[in-house]
Design an enzyme around this catalytic site. Sequence first.
Site, PDB file in Angstrom:
ATOM      1  N   ASN A 175       0.830  -1.210   0.000  1.00  0.00           N
ATOM      2  CA  ASN A 175       0.000   0.000   0.000  1.00  0.00           C
ATOM      3  C   ASN A 175       0.864   1.258   0.000  1.00  0.00           C
ATOM      4  O   ASN A 175       0.554   2.224  -0.703  1.00  0.00           O
ATOM      5  CB  ASN A 175      -0.950   0.005   1.197  1.00  0.00           C
TER       6      ASN A 175
ATOM      7  N   ILE B 142      -1.700  -2.111  17.909  1.00  0.00           N
ATOM      8  CA  ILE B 142      -2.788  -1.277  18.411  1.00  0.00           C
ATOM      9  C   ILE B 142      -2.189  -0.053  19.107  1.00  0.00           C
ATOM     10  O   ILE B 142      -1.244  -0.177  19.886  1.00  0.00           O
ATOM     11  CB  ILE B 142      -3.679  -2.075  19.375  1.00  0.00           C
TER      12      ILE B 142
ATOM     13  N   ASN C 202      -6.365   4.773   8.452  1.00  0.00           N
ATOM     14  CA  ASN C 202      -5.956   3.364   8.373  1.00  0.00           C
ATOM     15  C   ASN C 202      -6.717   2.693   7.241  1.00  0.00           C
ATOM     16  O   ASN C 202      -7.830   3.100   6.903  1.00  0.00           O
ATOM     17  CB  ASN C 202      -6.300   2.660   9.690  1.00  0.00           C
TER      18      ASN C 202
ATOM     19  N   HIS D  65      -8.303  -0.926   6.554  1.00  0.00           N
ATOM     20  CA  HIS D  65      -8.636  -2.177   7.234  1.00  0.00           C
ATOM     21  C   HIS D  65      -9.248  -3.130   6.210  1.00  0.00           C
ATOM     22  O   HIS D  65     -10.139  -2.751   5.456  1.00  0.00           O
ATOM     23  CB  HIS D  65      -9.634  -1.897   8.362  1.00  0.00           C
TER      24      HIS D  65
ATOM     25  N   SER E 267     -11.659  -0.931   3.906  1.00  0.00           N
ATOM     26  CA  SER E 267     -12.195   0.369   4.311  1.00  0.00           C
ATOM     27  C   SER E 267     -11.061   1.284   4.748  1.00  0.00           C
ATOM     28  O   SER E 267     -10.199   0.878   5.524  1.00  0.00           O
ATOM     29  CB  SER E 267     -13.149   0.210   5.504  1.00  0.00           C
TER      30      SER E 267
ATOM     31  N   LEU F 159     -10.775   0.482  18.336  1.00  0.00           N
ATOM     32  CA  LEU F 159     -10.227  -0.187  17.159  1.00  0.00           C
ATOM     33  C   LEU F 159     -11.206  -0.213  15.976  1.00  0.00           C
ATOM     34  O   LEU F 159     -12.363  -0.612  16.136  1.00  0.00           O
ATOM     35  CB  LEU F 159      -9.894  -1.626  17.564  1.00  0.00           C
ATOM     36  N   ASP F 160     -10.729   0.192  14.802  1.00  0.00           N
ATOM     37  CA  ASP F 160     -11.480   0.049  13.551  1.00  0.00           C
ATOM     38  C   ASP F 160     -12.878   0.664  13.625  1.00  0.00           C
ATOM     39  O   ASP F 160     -13.822   0.152  13.014  1.00  0.00           O
ATOM     40  CB  ASP F 160     -11.581  -1.438  13.158  1.00  0.00           C
TER      41      ASP F 160
END
Length: 217
Positions: free
Chosen positions: A14, A92, A107, A109, A136, A144-145
């Site tokens: 990425n 994390i 981020n 994910h 995403s 988290l996320d």
Amino acid sequence: MRSIVVLISGSGSNLQAIMDRLAADNLDAKIELVLSNRADAFGLERAAKAGIPTAVIDHKQFDSREAFDQEMIKVIDPINPELIVLAGFMRILSEGFVEHYNGRMINIHPALLPAYKGLDTHKRALADGVSHHGASVHYVTPELDSGAVIVQGRVPVLAGDDEEALQARVHKIEHVVYPEVVTWFANGRLNNQGDIAYLDGKPLTQPVIIDQETVRT
Ligand code: NHR
Ligand code: GAR
């Protein structure tokens, strides 16, 4: 010039897609540092090859998450980045770190959030027999996320898919959507206020969806 710091733990494909796009489009943004928690991350070689400074902070050398995160802050803060990009970063982050860069960290994910937060997303999607999966891009919050989702890249789950095949398909769409989000940022189109993402000044009540069928990957 808008400054960007990228955090990685591994391959950095990425990161590569983002570097390629920044170079190709001659955007008004620059990756000032690639930081890895693993000395053997291949992404470090990719960055070095592109002439981008790198740093390694090994989380195993620290007694606590907070101490590791404080060391990262020490290295990142002199750059004063407008954006921190997590690209396959596997640690994390503490609430203190996230608050320090509040609204400036994104981020990618590998799931269509809010589905499949956490790890082993491809395996879980396959086990559930879902028709679509994907990735995403979201703002990072302490939970988290769970931050505001900016874009989702959607791919079909095909008959006969195993984890590897599905992961490869998701990876390809990641390399489309993540550079796109960085382009929006570079062009001043993207921001975040009060846990809501804005594109061109409009709140994103739904993420932008990029379907694999509609793009060349
Ligand atoms: N930190 C916060 N506070 N909030 C988020 O949304 C974050 C984050 C740090 C990383 C990426 C995330 C993903 O996209 C991310 C989002 C690692 C783990 C994890 O459990 C979970 C989610 C994500 C990244 N990591 C283990 C840990 O103990 C280590 C696993 C390993 O080293 O392989 O930190 O999926
Ligand atoms: C990507 O698929 C990304 O979505 C995922 O790791 C891969 C990194 O690939 N992120 C996570 O799982 C975060 N927990 P890359 O290093 O080749 O960019």
